[in-house]
Enzyme design. Structure first.
Site, short mmCIF file in Angstrom:
data_model
loop_
_atom_site.label_atom_id
_atom_site.label_comp_id
_atom_site.label_asym_id
_atom_site.label_seq_id
_atom_site.Cartn_x
_atom_site.Cartn_y
_atom_site.Cartn_z
N ARG A 12 50.80 -12.00 -53.42
CA ARG A 12 51.52 -12.19 -52.15
C ARG A 12 50.53 -12.58 -51.07
O ARG A 12 49.32 -12.38 -51.21
CB ARG A 12 52.21 -10.88 -51.72
CG ARG A 12 53.32 -10.46 -52.65
CD ARG A 12 54.16 -9.34 -52.03
NE ARG A 12 53.54 -8.03 -52.09
CZ ARG A 12 53.28 -7.27 -51.01
NH1 ARG A 12 53.59 -7.71 -49.81
NH2 ARG A 12 52.71 -6.09 -51.15
N GLN A 145 44.00 2.18 -35.84
CA GLN A 145 43.44 1.71 -37.11
C GLN A 145 42.01 2.20 -37.34
O GLN A 145 41.17 1.45 -37.83
CB GLN A 145 43.46 0.17 -37.16
CG GLN A 145 44.86 -0.41 -37.25
CD GLN A 145 44.87 -1.86 -37.71
OE1 GLN A 145 43.95 -2.61 -37.40
NE2 GLN A 145 45.88 -2.24 -38.45
N TYR A 148 41.52 1.69 -41.10
CA TYR A 148 41.43 0.27 -41.51
C TYR A 148 40.18 -0.39 -40.92
O TYR A 148 39.47 -1.13 -41.61
CB TYR A 148 42.70 -0.44 -41.01
CG TYR A 148 42.86 -1.88 -41.44
CD1 TYR A 148 43.27 -2.22 -42.73
CD2 TYR A 148 42.65 -2.91 -40.53
CE1 TYR A 148 43.46 -3.55 -43.09
CE2 TYR A 148 42.84 -4.24 -40.88
CZ TYR A 148 43.25 -4.56 -42.17
OH TYR A 148 43.43 -5.88 -42.52
P1 NDP Z 1 50.05 -8.41 -48.25
O1 NDP Z 1 50.53 -7.04 -47.91
O2 NDP Z 1 50.93 -9.58 -47.95
O3 NDP Z 1 49.63 -8.45 -49.83
C1 NDP Z 1 48.79 -7.48 -50.32
C2 NDP Z 1 48.44 -7.75 -51.76
O4 NDP Z 1 47.49 -6.73 -52.17
C3 NDP Z 1 49.62 -7.64 -52.71
O5 NDP Z 1 49.45 -8.54 -53.79
C4 NDP Z 1 49.50 -6.19 -53.20
O6 NDP Z 1 50.10 -5.93 -54.47
C5 NDP Z 1 48.00 -6.06 -53.30
N1 NDP Z 1 47.55 -4.67 -53.32
C6 NDP Z 1 47.77 -3.71 -52.38
N2 NDP Z 1 47.23 -2.54 -52.78
C7 NDP Z 1 46.66 -2.77 -53.99
C8 NDP Z 1 45.99 -1.96 -54.92
N3 NDP Z 1 45.76 -0.65 -54.69
N4 NDP Z 1 45.56 -2.51 -56.08
C9 NDP Z 1 45.79 -3.83 -56.33
N5 NDP Z 1 46.43 -4.64 -55.50
C10 NDP Z 1 46.88 -4.12 -54.34
O7 NDP Z 1 48.64 -8.54 -47.51
P2 NDP Z 1 47.99 -9.79 -46.73
O8 NDP Z 1 48.08 -11.00 -47.55
O9 NDP Z 1 48.49 -9.80 -45.35
O10 NDP Z 1 46.46 -9.30 -46.63
C11 NDP Z 1 45.51 -9.66 -47.63
C12 NDP Z 1 44.14 -9.17 -47.18
O11 NDP Z 1 43.82 -9.77 -45.92
C13 NDP Z 1 44.07 -7.66 -46.95
O12 NDP Z 1 42.81 -7.17 -47.34
C14 NDP Z 1 44.24 -7.53 -45.45
O13 NDP Z 1 43.68 -6.33 -44.97
C15 NDP Z 1 43.49 -8.76 -44.98
N6 NDP Z 1 43.87 -9.22 -43.66
C16 NDP Z 1 45.16 -9.62 -43.37
C17 NDP Z 1 45.48 -10.09 -42.13
C18 NDP Z 1 46.85 -10.56 -41.79
O14 NDP Z 1 47.08 -10.87 -40.61
N7 NDP Z 1 47.77 -10.66 -42.73
C19 NDP Z 1 44.48 -10.14 -41.04
C20 NDP Z 1 43.16 -9.71 -41.45
C21 NDP Z 1 42.89 -9.27 -42.71
P3 NDP Z 1 51.66 -5.43 -54.57
O15 NDP Z 1 52.47 -6.67 -54.31
O16 NDP Z 1 51.79 -4.90 -55.94
O17 NDP Z 1 51.83 -4.40 -53.49
#
Ligand code: NDP
Length: 240
Positions: A12, A145, A148
């Site tokens: 995702r 946060q 985080y």
């Molecule tokens: P999403 O919530 O859209 O997607 C998160 C993904 O991580 C999913 O595929 C989820 O799997 C997976 N995931 C969560 N926990 C685990 C786990 N314990 N083990 C394996 N997989 C896991 O997140 P984003 O795309 O928004 O964010 C991606 C990264 O970017 C993160 O590290 C976030 O902190 C960072 N980020 C995001 C920002 C934003 O504005 N969106 C800004 C700055 C940083 P499942 O579908 O099974 O839950």
């Protein structure tokens, strides 16, 4: 032979965008996810990229997961993108220890877990590319946060230390610090707060996942061999 790339949390959001970009650029790609099997199935159906479920906070599960990916793709990991992340926001005076541990373990310990498993083979091969997804909030702090922010700032330090350890072995390790990017994670923000956030972004909008993915493609490419231990901000000018 195609280089093998593994993206954690790749079913995702930003991770899915990175996986698709790597796939389109000719890498053999696998993604990991945690528990949302429906999202994983639809991602794999759409892209043809295999998805494997394990919790990146669990070292043993990472070890088994990486082994499964390597046998499915027929080789060791050349490119590792540590992208999986979660939030559990609360003011510190209301934050329970479980939320602290959950966010630290999923966002930061996971990066240790995955690198600890993948780096030895990269050192043997004298080649590797690792990109860790930090956050703008790991560089500047954010209300609600502390967990985080601590985890994402920890990723920056980890990246710099491992880059030094790996520099002579043909392995680069960099971090990306995205600002606000439209994904499921940012969908949870209330609309009035969203408007306030957009007002603070000089470019005047949230970023797109492909804008992060393109930077990852650059950092993992052969032309970026002299870039290591760096943090690249992608945030529409919000934080310089
Ligand atoms: P999403 O919530 O859209 O997607 C998160 C993904 O991580 C999913 O595929 C989820 O799997 C997976 N995931 C969560 N926990 C685990 C786990 N314990 N083990 C394996 N997989 C896991 O997140 P984003 O795309 O928004 O964010 C991606 C990264 O970017 C993160 O590290 C976030 O902190 C960072 N980020 C995001 C920002 C934003 O504005 N969106 C800004 C700055 C940083 P499942 O579908 O099974 O839950």
């Amino acid at each position: 032979m195609k280089k093998i790339a593994l993206v954690s949390g790749g079913t995702r959001g930003i991770g899915a965008g990175i996986a698709k970009a790597l796939n389109n650029a000719g890498y053999a790609v696998a993604v990991n996810y945690n528990s949302n099997a429906a999202a994983a199935q639809s991602f794999s159906k759409e892209t043809g990229i295999p998805a494997f479920s394990w919790d990146v906070a669990d070292f043993d599960a990472c070890e088994a997961g990486v082994m499964t990916v390597c046998s499915a793709l027929g080789g060791d990991i050349d490119v590792l993108i540590n992208n999986a992340g979660v939030i559990r926001d609360a003011m510190l005076h209301k934050m329970d220890p479980a939320s602290w541990r959950f966010v630290l373990e999923t966002n930061l310990t996971s990066v240790f877990n995955m690198c600890r498993i993948v780096v030895p083979k990269m050192r043997e091969k004298q080649y590797g590319r690792i990109v860790n997804i930090s956050s703008i909030n790991g560089l500047r702090g954010q209300v609600g946060q502390t967990n985080y922010t601590a985890a994402k700032a920890g990723i920056v330090g980890f990246t710099k230390a491992l880059a030094l350890e790996s520099a002579a072995k043909g392995i680069t390790i960099n971090a990306i610090a995205p600002g606000y990017i439209s994904t499921d994670m940012t969908e949870t923000i209330k609309s009035d707060i969203l408007e306030q956030i957009v007002d603070t972004i000089p470019v005047g909008r949230f970023g797109r996942v492909d804008e992060v993915a393109n930077a990852v493609l650059f950092l993992v490419g052969d032309t970026a061999a002299f870039i290591t231990g760096m943090v690249l901000s992608i945030n529409g000018g919000q934080y310089m």
